[in-house]
Design an enzyme around this catalytic site. Sequence first.
Site, PDB file in Angstrom:
ATOM      1  N   GLU A   1       0.746  -1.299  -0.087  1.00 22.20           N
ATOM      2  CA  GLU A   1      -0.062  -0.157   0.115  1.00 22.20           C
ATOM      3  C   GLU A   1       0.931   1.312   0.044  1.00 22.20           C
ATOM      4  O   GLU A   1       1.784   1.551   1.048  1.00 22.20           O
ATOM      5  CB  GLU A   1      -0.834   0.086   1.497  1.00 22.20           C
ATOM      6  CG  GLU A   1      -2.074   0.810   1.258  1.00 22.20           C
ATOM      7  CD  GLU A   1      -2.994   0.777   2.387  1.00 22.20           C
ATOM      8  OE1 GLU A   1      -3.335  -0.211   2.684  1.00 22.20           O
ATOM      9  OE2 GLU A   1      -3.330   1.922   2.551  1.00 22.20           O
TER      10      GLU A   1
ATOM     11  N   HIS B   1      -3.639   9.519  -0.524  1.00 24.30           N
ATOM     12  CA  HIS B   1      -3.393   8.090  -1.138  1.00 24.30           C
ATOM     13  C   HIS B   1      -3.679   8.130  -2.628  1.00 24.30           C
ATOM     14  O   HIS B   1      -2.844   7.638  -3.492  1.00 24.30           O
ATOM     15  CB  HIS B   1      -4.803   7.650  -0.730  1.00 24.30           C
ATOM     16  CG  HIS B   1      -4.765   6.763   0.330  1.00 24.30           C
ATOM     17  ND1 HIS B   1      -5.530   5.579   0.708  1.00 24.30           N
ATOM     18  CD2 HIS B   1      -3.758   6.764   1.458  1.00 24.30           C
ATOM     19  CE1 HIS B   1      -5.149   4.952   1.894  1.00 24.30           C
ATOM     20  NE2 HIS B   1      -4.033   5.787   2.494  1.00 24.30           N
TER      21      HIS B   1
ATOM     22  N   ASP C   1       4.907 -14.363  11.568  1.00 23.86           N
ATOM     23  CA  ASP C   1       3.307 -14.867  11.229  1.00 23.86           C
ATOM     24  C   ASP C   1       2.575 -13.586  11.489  1.00 23.86           C
ATOM     25  O   ASP C   1       1.951 -13.484  12.413  1.00 23.86           O
ATOM     26  CB  ASP C   1       3.139 -15.951  12.217  1.00 23.86           C
ATOM     27  CG  ASP C   1       1.731 -16.599  11.941  1.00 23.86           C
ATOM     28  OD1 ASP C   1       1.020 -16.131  11.225  1.00 23.86           O
ATOM     29  OD2 ASP C   1       1.539 -17.501  12.303  1.00 23.86           O
TER      30      ASP C   1
ATOM     31  N   LYS D   1      -7.426  -1.685  11.397  1.00 25.69           N
ATOM     32  CA  LYS D   1      -6.938  -2.042  10.083  1.00 25.69           C
ATOM     33  C   LYS D   1      -5.540  -1.092  10.059  1.00 25.69           C
ATOM     34  O   LYS D   1      -4.614  -1.229   9.426  1.00 25.69           O
ATOM     35  CB  LYS D   1      -7.830  -1.997   9.027  1.00 25.69           C
ATOM     36  CG  LYS D   1      -7.327  -2.482   7.794  1.00 25.69           C
ATOM     37  CD  LYS D   1      -6.547  -1.644   6.693  1.00 25.69           C
ATOM     38  CE  LYS D   1      -6.108  -2.328   5.522  1.00 25.69           C
ATOM     39  NZ  LYS D   1      -5.525  -1.399   4.516  1.00 25.69           N
TER      40      LYS D   1
HETATM   41  C1  MEV Z   1      -6.250   2.362   5.105  1.00 21.19           C
HETATM   42  O1  MEV Z   1      -5.289   1.367   4.767  1.00 21.19           O
HETATM   43  C2  MEV Z   1      -6.107   2.507   6.457  1.00 21.19           C
HETATM   44  C3  MEV Z   1      -7.253   3.515   6.957  1.00 21.19           C
HETATM   45  O2  MEV Z   1      -8.446   3.149   6.427  1.00 21.19           O
HETATM   46  C4  MEV Z   1      -7.317   3.585   8.692  1.00 21.19           C
HETATM   47  C5  MEV Z   1      -8.218   4.529   9.104  1.00 21.19           C
HETATM   48  O3  MEV Z   1      -9.305   4.818   8.791  1.00 21.19           O
HETATM   49  O4  MEV Z   1      -7.856   4.749  10.313  1.00 21.19           O
HETATM   50  C6  MEV Z   1      -6.776   4.839   6.467  1.00 21.19           C
END
Ligand code: MEV
Length: 425
Positions: free
Chosen positions: A82, A373, A275, A259
């Site tokens: 990413e 992004h 892992d 995430k």
């Molecule tokens: C993207 O890989 C991760 C995010 O969605 C985390 C978040 O929303 O805090 C940007």
Amino acid sequence: MHSSELREFYKKTIKERIELVSAFSDLDNDQINLLKNTGTLNPEIGDKLIENFITAMEIPFGIATNFLINGKEYLIPMAVEEPSVIAACSNAAKIARKSGGFTAMSTNSMMIGQIQITEVPDIMGSIKVIEEQKSQILTLANSVSKTLREMKKGAVDLEIRILPVLKKTIIVHLMVDVGAAMGANVINSMCEITAPYLEELTGGEVVLRILSNLTPGRISKAEAVFKAEDIGGSRVVKRIVKASEMAKYDIFRAVTHNKGIMNGVDAVLIATMNDWRQAEANAHAYASMNGSYTSLSRFSQDENGNIVGKISIPLAIGTVGGTTSNVPKAVIARKILGVTTTEEFQSVVAAVGLAQNFAAVRALSDEGIQKGHMGLHSRNLAIAAGAKGKEIDMVSEILKKEGKISMTRAGEVLAEIRKNPGEHK
Ligand code: MEV
């Protein structure tokens, strides 16, 4: 249509396997040659590490900078596909170091091995007998690891779990301090060696004998201050606190928030060949341990109007055992990371998770993440459209300027550049 039933595929040489796959998938010579290239991974080693090996997979490997953790400087190796992860992580670490960086710690390495005893004729009597035989069971479990015994670690206690929905069943938890190991192998061996004895004691039938990937006894914590003046002022501070509140109470936000943490955690685990599936399962289960899924980190405003970020995350990363030492770049990643103990390794990873998370939440609470992004993504699209060398940045810049970040547009822009190279100098 070819059959996917490739008999004794595992017995074939790597070359033969590639030929079979190529025939099945109609690969051309260039693709076959790419598969034959395993980079720095010796194919003989790869073939021993996994079954049916054909090649090695490259993941971009970069370095997050600026990390100051418990007063020590770190460069963080990260393997991730990413685009914005490493830059964002480095940026958060840069802000944190202005307030002294991260403080981080890890608890002992207490893990759980589970033995599921079914068809137990007398549950209460069996519980009593297991408790009476506790020290024999622990001694038996500890017979599998001289190293842990010598370190005065290993199986230290038992817990007995009864779930009313599981009739005639007792679940025995072996509580094991695995020291510097990740722990899976030693715990699984302990469970397997004690299972027959538990069957004998209870008259039941053991089914599962395996570690639990949930490790509430192996927690890492990190914390840092991010100054208001470095993150867009008090408006952004207030918005970060609101975002954190939502992640605390709303499962749909909490999972995305977490995430963001795992973007950093997994990238370090992949670079060092640990892992990461374990880390994912562990983190998400821990996030729901109190009955409802919540965020693993919190951001609040301190008395000076700055943001204090805190994370508490279960991590089980060993510094002994595992496959790390067989993969040259993973060895180098560990060397770059410069950690010596499992506690230090886990603490650093927790700090990286917090930095990654802060960077995302800060951007979301201010300008949003799409700007950054999509800017980075435009380079990916340019490459995918076939841009080479300088063309990549040229296509990417035009896409960003136009605000049309799409694959179709990347192809069109590349064609225009190639048609009129003079115009785009
Ligand atoms: C993207 O890989 C991760 C995010 O969605 C985390 C978040 O929303 O805090 C940007």
